[in-house]
Design a protein around this motif. Structure first.
Motif, PDB file in Angstrom:
ATOM      1  N   ASP A  61       0.830  -1.197   0.000  1.00  0.00           N
ATOM      2  CA  ASP A  61       0.000   0.000   0.000  1.00  0.00           C
ATOM      3  C   ASP A  61       0.868   1.252   0.000  1.00  0.00           C
ATOM      4  N   LYS A  62       0.295   2.361  -0.422  1.00  0.00           N
ATOM      5  CA  LYS A  62       0.998   3.635  -0.398  1.00  0.00           C
ATOM      6  C   LYS A  62       1.050   4.145   1.032  1.00  0.00           C
ATOM      7  N   ALA A  63       2.229   4.580   1.472  1.00  0.00           N
ATOM      8  CA  ALA A  63       2.367   5.082   2.831  1.00  0.00           C
ATOM      9  C   ALA A  63       1.540   6.344   3.015  1.00  0.00           C
ATOM     10  N   ASP A  64       0.835   6.439   4.149  1.00  0.00           N
ATOM     11  CA  ASP A  64      -0.042   7.589   4.368  1.00  0.00           C
ATOM     12  C   ASP A  64       0.728   8.856   4.718  1.00  0.00           C
ATOM     13  N   GLY A  65       2.018   8.734   4.944  1.00  0.00           N
ATOM     14  CA  GLY A  65       2.825   9.912   5.267  1.00  0.00           C
ATOM     15  C   GLY A  65       3.883  10.197   4.236  1.00  0.00           C
ATOM     16  N   GLY A  66       3.652   9.831   2.963  1.00  0.00           N
ATOM     17  CA  GLY A  66       4.644  10.051   1.920  1.00  0.00           C
ATOM     18  C   GLY A  66       5.756   9.022   2.012  1.00  0.00           C
ATOM     19  N   ASP A  67       6.868   9.414   2.626  1.00  0.00           N
ATOM     20  CA  ASP A  67       7.985   8.472   2.806  1.00  0.00           C
ATOM     21  C   ASP A  67       7.969   7.846   4.186  1.00  0.00           C
ATOM     22  N   LYS A  68       6.877   8.010   4.914  1.00  0.00           N
ATOM     23  CA  LYS A  68       6.707   7.434   6.237  1.00  0.00           C
ATOM     24  C   LYS A  68       5.396   6.654   6.280  1.00  0.00           C
ATOM     25  N   ILE A  69       5.341   5.716   7.230  1.00  0.00           N
ATOM     26  CA  ILE A  69       4.127   4.939   7.423  1.00  0.00           C
ATOM     27  C   ILE A  69       3.785   4.994   8.909  1.00  0.00           C
ATOM     28  N   LYS A  72      -0.759   3.430  12.927  1.00  0.00           N
ATOM     29  CA  LYS A  72      -2.167   3.146  12.661  1.00  0.00           C
ATOM     30  C   LYS A  72      -2.317   2.392  11.342  1.00  0.00           C
ATOM     31  N   GLN A  73      -1.590   2.839  10.316  1.00  0.00           N
ATOM     32  CA  GLN A  73      -1.670   2.154   9.029  1.00  0.00           C
ATOM     33  C   GLN A  73      -1.069   0.754   9.122  1.00  0.00           C
ATOM     34  N   LEU A  74       0.024   0.619   9.885  1.00  0.00           N
ATOM     35  CA  LEU A  74       0.617  -0.705  10.066  1.00  0.00           C
ATOM     36  C   LEU A  74      -0.373  -1.659  10.729  1.00  0.00           C
ATOM     37  N   ALA A  75      -1.033  -1.165  11.799  1.00  0.00           N
ATOM     38  CA  ALA A  75      -1.993  -2.010  12.520  1.00  0.00           C
ATOM     39  C   ALA A  75      -3.155  -2.414  11.639  1.00  0.00           C
ATOM     40  N   GLY A  76      -3.516  -1.538  10.685  1.00  0.00           N
ATOM     41  CA  GLY A  76      -4.630  -1.850   9.787  1.00  0.00           C
ATOM     42  C   GLY A  76      -4.224  -2.636   8.561  1.00  0.00           C
ATOM     43  N   SER A  77      -2.944  -2.950   8.426  1.00  0.00           N
ATOM     44  CA  SER A  77      -2.453  -3.646   7.227  1.00  0.00           C
ATOM     45  C   SER A  77      -1.847  -4.998   7.562  1.00  0.00           C
ATOM     46  N   ALA A 104       1.654  -8.480  15.636  1.00  0.00           N
ATOM     47  CA  ALA A 104       1.706  -7.021  15.687  1.00  0.00           C
ATOM     48  C   ALA A 104       2.734  -6.514  14.696  1.00  0.00           C
ATOM     49  N   ALA A 105       2.600  -5.238  14.315  1.00  0.00           N
ATOM     50  CA  ALA A 105       3.585  -4.550  13.473  1.00  0.00           C
ATOM     51  C   ALA A 105       3.604  -3.094  13.902  1.00  0.00           C
ATOM     52  N   LYS A 106       4.767  -2.583  14.223  1.00  0.00           N
ATOM     53  CA  LYS A 106       4.863  -1.201  14.694  1.00  0.00           C
ATOM     54  C   LYS A 106       6.281  -0.668  14.502  1.00  0.00           C
ATOM     55  N   HIS A 107       6.412   0.663  14.673  1.00  0.00           N
ATOM     56  CA  HIS A 107       7.721   1.284  14.601  1.00  0.00           C
ATOM     57  C   HIS A 107       8.563   0.928  15.822  1.00  0.00           C
ATOM     58  N   GLU A 108       9.891   0.887  15.607  1.00  0.00           N
ATOM     59  CA  GLU A 108      10.799   0.666  16.716  1.00  0.00           C
ATOM     60  C   GLU A 108      12.154   1.268  16.379  1.00  0.00           C
ATOM     61  N   ASP A 114      15.533   3.897  12.398  1.00  0.00           N
ATOM     62  CA  ASP A 114      14.076   3.761  12.327  1.00  0.00           C
ATOM     63  C   ASP A 114      13.733   2.461  11.614  1.00  0.00           C
ATOM     64  N   MET A 115      13.034   1.574  12.321  1.00  0.00           N
ATOM     65  CA  MET A 115      12.738   0.257  11.773  1.00  0.00           C
ATOM     66  C   MET A 115      11.274  -0.092  11.982  1.00  0.00           C
ATOM     67  N   ILE A 116      10.825  -1.057  11.212  1.00  0.00           N
ATOM     68  CA  ILE A 116       9.495  -1.637  11.384  1.00  0.00           C
ATOM     69  C   ILE A 116       9.679  -3.003  12.026  1.00  0.00           C
ATOM     70  N   GLY A 117       9.047  -3.202  13.188  1.00  0.00           N
ATOM     71  CA  GLY A 117       9.130  -4.481  13.880  1.00  0.00           C
ATOM     72  C   GLY A 117       7.865  -5.289  13.688  1.00  0.00           C
ATOM     73  N   ILE A 118       8.009  -6.527  13.261  1.00  0.00           N
ATOM     74  CA  ILE A 118       6.872  -7.412  12.986  1.00  0.00           C
ATOM     75  C   ILE A 118       6.989  -8.645  13.874  1.00  0.00           C
ATOM     76  N   ASP A 119       5.948  -8.908  14.665  1.00  0.00           N
ATOM     77  CA  ASP A 119       5.912 -10.093  15.522  1.00  0.00           C
ATOM     78  C   ASP A 119       5.112 -11.192  14.841  1.00  0.00           C
ATOM     79  N   ILE A 120       5.735 -12.361  14.678  1.00  0.00           N
ATOM     80  CA  ILE A 120       5.119 -13.486  13.974  1.00  0.00           C
ATOM     81  C   ILE A 120       5.147 -14.704  14.892  1.00  0.00           C
ATOM     82  N   ARG A 121       4.101 -15.470  14.856  1.00  0.00           N
ATOM     83  CA  ARG A 121       4.054 -16.715  15.633  1.00  0.00           C
ATOM     84  C   ARG A 121       3.707 -17.869  14.700  1.00  0.00           C
ATOM     85  N   TYR A 122       4.581 -18.886  14.687  1.00  0.00           N
ATOM     86  CA  TYR A 122       4.355 -20.090  13.889  1.00  0.00           C
ATOM     87  C   TYR A 122       3.953 -21.225  14.826  1.00  0.00           C
ATOM     88  N   THR A 123       2.898 -21.931  14.472  1.00  0.00           N
ATOM     89  CA  THR A 123       2.439 -23.070  15.281  1.00  0.00           C
ATOM     90  C   THR A 123       2.386 -24.332  14.428  1.00  0.00           C
TER      91      THR A 123
END
Length: 389
Positions: A61-69, A72-77, A104-108, A114-123
């Motif tokens: 998706d296109k970032a809602d802040g131009g060169d930033k995301i 809120k957009q991460l949580a909805g995507s 979850a996915a959020k800035h960290e 500046d990074m995007i952190g994504i939490d994944i769980r495999y079962t």
């Protein structure tokens, strides 16, 4: 008079060739990510950190802040991010694909970046004896073939470090169930990936520290060999020493002491200097050592200045390690630094005989001045490029 003209023409051609080579070399900013993985008997929790700039290149998706995301957009995507993860990371347990859930996915912030952190769980439906993880982000799609991911894997009470790249992207992990004595069909696992680069990870303490030592020593060696600016600075120091053993020892020792100090401090995140400052300073160090070789200064001052520039280069070396050590830094830090020193000694060992051989050739030009001029052209080009771009 004719000899002077020939010298001028030769130097002009040398400058043109040097500028062409320098423009293709450029700075060594790299795309990188981090993986923190905890392996259970039938689960795997995976925290993936990607540079925000890199993440935006693959975000559907296109970032809602131009060169930033935004968060809120991460949580909805999470659904779209889940598809990216399914393509970018494949985890199987005993040959069966695990069910991946994006928690979850959020800035960290990691390593001051500046990074995007994504939490994944495999079962998995049953206890896993052997996991197979394939990391495909960026190079598989051709976005960035030089992308690296620094993985910290915790399994069976042990912590293992792995560096994943386009030539080294599959990891086999022995599950806690196998470590407890369950048999593993190694031949079946191997046959599925005989044509692909595979790293074997187990909870065996001896194997884990040896693997970490090897991984980070090789990383340190490759880092200094792939950094043309570091190599040229070393070359400039050897020219400054005029192939005299004691001068070489003093200058190389001063450079080593300097970069070891900041490598340790920066890797442990005690001290930090932005690459936007470090990279121009590294280029400036090349210009300086070349100028000193042409207009000689006092020997004592040269040793001190060399150590100061070594401090700057140490920050450049540490960019690879920042954010990867997460509490178990002693062995990776020692191994990486050892690799840098081995790589440096190899460069010195190759260059010194070459310089001694050249000195025996009867040339009618001041070889040391010309070579220093070439080094200076590279450094000046990079300094302008890194300041303006």
């Amino acid at each position: 008079m004719w000899n002077i003209r020939k010298s001028i023409i030769a130097f002009a051609l040398t400058v043109m060739i040097s500028l062409t080579a320098a423009s293709s070399a450029g700075a060594h900013f790299t795309s990188s990510g981090y993986s923190d993985i905890q392996v259970g008997s039938d689960t795997m929790t995976y925290h993936l950190s990607l540079l925000e700039h890199d993440f935006l290149q693959i975000f559907p998706d296109k970032a809602d802040g131009g060169d930033k995301i935004s968060d809120k957009q991460l949580a909805g995507s999470l659904g779209a991010i889940g598809k990216l993860v399914d393509d970018g990371i494949i985890v199987t347990g005993d040959g069966k694909v695990g069910t991946a859930i994006i928690v979850a996915a959020k800035h960290e912030k990691r390593a001051s970046l500046d990074m995007i952190g994504i939490d994944i769980r495999y079962t998995f439906a049953a206890t896993v004896k052997r996991y197979l993880m394939q990391y495909n982000f960026f190079w598989y799609s051709g976005v960035d073939p030089n992308h690296s991911n620094y993985a910290t894997i915790q399994v069976g009470g042990q912590t293992i470090e792995q560096v994943l790249g386009s030539q080294n992207y599959i990891v086999q992990i022995q599950g806690p169930g196998a470590a407890a004595g369950n048999p593993v069909n190694a031949s079946a696992t191997a046959s599925a990936s005989t044509t692909k680069p595979v790293n074997e990870v187990s909870s065996n303490a001896t194997g884990s520290w040896q693997n970490t030592l090897k991984t980070y020593v090789l990383m340190g060696m490759e880092h200094i060999w792939s950094g043309l600016d570091h190599m040229l600075f070393l070359f400039g120091l050897l020219l400054a020493a005029e192939q005299r053993v004691w001068k070489i020892v003093k200058l190389i020792t001063a450079f080593t002491v300097g970069h070891c100090i900041t490598l340790v401090l920066s890797s442990l995140e005690i001290a930090y200097l932005s690459p936007t400052i470090v990279e121009p300073l590294i280029a400036l160090s090349i210009v300086y050592v070349a100028a000193e070789n042409i207009w000689k200064k006092k020997e004592s001052a040269r040793v001190v200045v060399t150590m100061l520039f070594g401090l700057v280069h140490g920050f450049g070396f540490a960019e690879v390690l920042r954010g990867t050590l997460s509490g178990h830094m002693a062995l990776p830090l020692f191994s990486f630094n050892l690799g840098v020193e081995i790589g440096q000694l190899v460069v010195v060992g190759v260059l010194i005989p070459a310089l001694l051989l050249i000195r025996r050739i009867p040339l009618k030009i001041n070889w040391n001045m010309y070579a220093s001029g070439i080094v200076g052209v590279f450094g000046l080009y990079w300094l302008i490029e890194r300041v303006l771009l």
